[in-house]
Write a protein that holds these residues in place. Structure first.
Motif, PDB file in Angstrom:
ATOM      1  N   HIS A 155      58.450 -10.849   4.357  1.00 13.78           N
ATOM      2  CA  HIS A 155      58.952  -9.928   5.416  1.00 13.78           C
ATOM      3  C   HIS A 155      58.565  -8.538   4.934  1.00 13.78           C
ATOM      4  CE1 HIS A 155      62.323  -7.703   7.629  1.00 13.78           C
ATOM      5  NE2 HIS A 155      61.026  -7.386   8.450  1.00 13.78           N
ATOM      6  N   GLY A 176      55.675  -5.974   9.103  1.00 12.07           N
ATOM      7  CA  GLY A 176      55.835  -7.423  10.046  1.00 12.07           C
ATOM      8  C   GLY A 176      55.901  -8.663   8.962  1.00 12.07           C
ATOM      9  N   PHE A 177      55.378  -9.871   9.363  1.00  8.45           N
ATOM     10  CA  PHE A 177      55.785 -10.952   8.812  1.00  8.45           C
ATOM     11  C   PHE A 177      54.460 -11.694   8.490  1.00  8.45           C
ATOM     12  CE2 PHE A 177      59.343  -9.589  11.435  1.00  8.45           C
ATOM     13  CZ  PHE A 177      60.389  -9.903  10.779  1.00  8.45           C
ATOM     14  N   SER A 203      56.752 -16.174  17.912  1.00  4.81           N
ATOM     15  CA  SER A 203      56.174 -14.857  18.200  1.00  4.81           C
ATOM     16  C   SER A 203      55.278 -14.694  19.332  1.00  4.81           C
ATOM     17  CB  SER A 203      55.283 -14.662  16.916  1.00  4.81           C
ATOM     18  OG  SER A 203      54.032 -15.738  16.761  1.00  4.81           O
ATOM     19  N   CYS A 238      55.966  -9.492  15.099  1.00  2.70           N
ATOM     20  CA  CYS A 238      57.253 -10.057  16.116  1.00  2.70           C
ATOM     21  C   CYS A 238      58.030 -10.861  15.397  1.00  2.70           C
ATOM     22  CB  CYS A 238      56.114 -10.775  17.385  1.00  2.70           C
ATOM     23  SG  CYS A 238      57.814 -11.472  18.538  1.00  2.70           S
ATOM     24  N   ASP A 239      59.357 -10.261  15.427  1.00  6.00           N
ATOM     25  CA  ASP A 239      60.300 -11.145  14.873  1.00  6.00           C
ATOM     26  C   ASP A 239      60.981 -12.127  15.821  1.00  6.00           C
ATOM     27  OD1 ASP A 239      61.926  -9.486  16.411  1.00  6.00           O
ATOM     28  OD2 ASP A 239      63.161  -8.899  14.914  1.00  6.00           O
TER      29      ASP A 239
END
Length: 166
Positions: free
Chosen positions: A119, A123-124, A153, A148-149
Motif C-alpha cells: 500500500h 494505490g495498491f 477493484s 481503488c481500495d
C-alpha cells in the motif's frame, strides 16, 4: 546432591551468558539491525534465528514484523517469514508491505519478496514475486496495480512481468 545442583546451575548460567553474548555479537555486528523476539537460537557464529513475535528495526527507516527471522551475519542477509497465513509486515513512512517471505540483503540494500502486497500513497500493488534491484528499481512477476481500495477493484493494470523504476 546439593553440589550437583550448584554445578548444574553454574553450567546453565554460563551457557545462557554465552548464548546472550553470541546473540548480542551477531546483532551488534549488523549495525543497522535491531531485533526483539520470544526466542533466539544460534546455529553457528554467523547464523542466528529469531522466532515468535519478531520485531526488527532496520536502520532508521524500516520496521519489520514476522514470525521468524533468519540472520546470516557473514553475508548480511536477513530472511523473514510468517506462519499459518500471517504475513511478514514491512513498514516505512512511504509504504506498508505484506509478504509471505521477505529476503533482505542488508549490504546491497536489495532483496526480494514472495506473494507481495504494498500500500503506497498512490494505490495498491501486488505481485507473486518482486525483486528490489536498486534504490529505485523493482522487477515483478504477475503484478497488479490499482488505485481503488474496494474489495473488488473497479479497475486495475496487470502484467505477467513488470519493471518498475521511480
Amino acid at each position: 546432591m546439593k553440589l550437583r545442583r550448584q554445578i548444574l546451575f553454574l553450567v546453565l548460567f554460563f551457557s545462557l551468558s554465552f548464548l546472550h553474548s553470541v546473540v548480542h555479537n551477531v546483532a551488534e555486528s549488523i549495525k543497522n539491525l535491531t531485533i526483539k523476539s520470544l526466542t533466539q537460537s544460534v546455529q553457528n557464529q554467523d547464523i542466528i534465528i529469531f522466532e515468535g513475535q519478531v520485531e526488527a528495526l532496520i536502520g532508521k527507516t524500516f520496521h519489520l514484523w514476522a514470525d521468524r527471522v533468519h540472520v546470516d551475519k557473514k553475508n548480511l542477509i536477513a530472511t523473514a517469514s510468517g506462519s499459518q497465513g500471517v504475513p511478514v509486515k514491512l513498514e516505512s513512512n512511504d509504504f506498508v508491505m505484506l509478504a509471505d517471505e521477505l529476503v533482505l540483503d542488508l549490504a546491497k540494500k536489495t532483496g526480494h519478496a514472495k506473494n507481495l502486497k504494498i500500500h503506497i500513497q498512490e494505490g495498491f500493488l501486488s505481485a507473486d514475486r518482486a525483486e528490489k534491484k536498486s534504490d529505485n528499481e523493482w522487477s515483478m512477476r504477475d503484478m497488479v496495480y490499482t488505485a481503488c481500495d474496494a474489495d473488488h477493484s473497479h479497475w486495475h493494470l496487470s502484467a505477467v512481468h513488470a519493471y518498475v523504476k521511480s
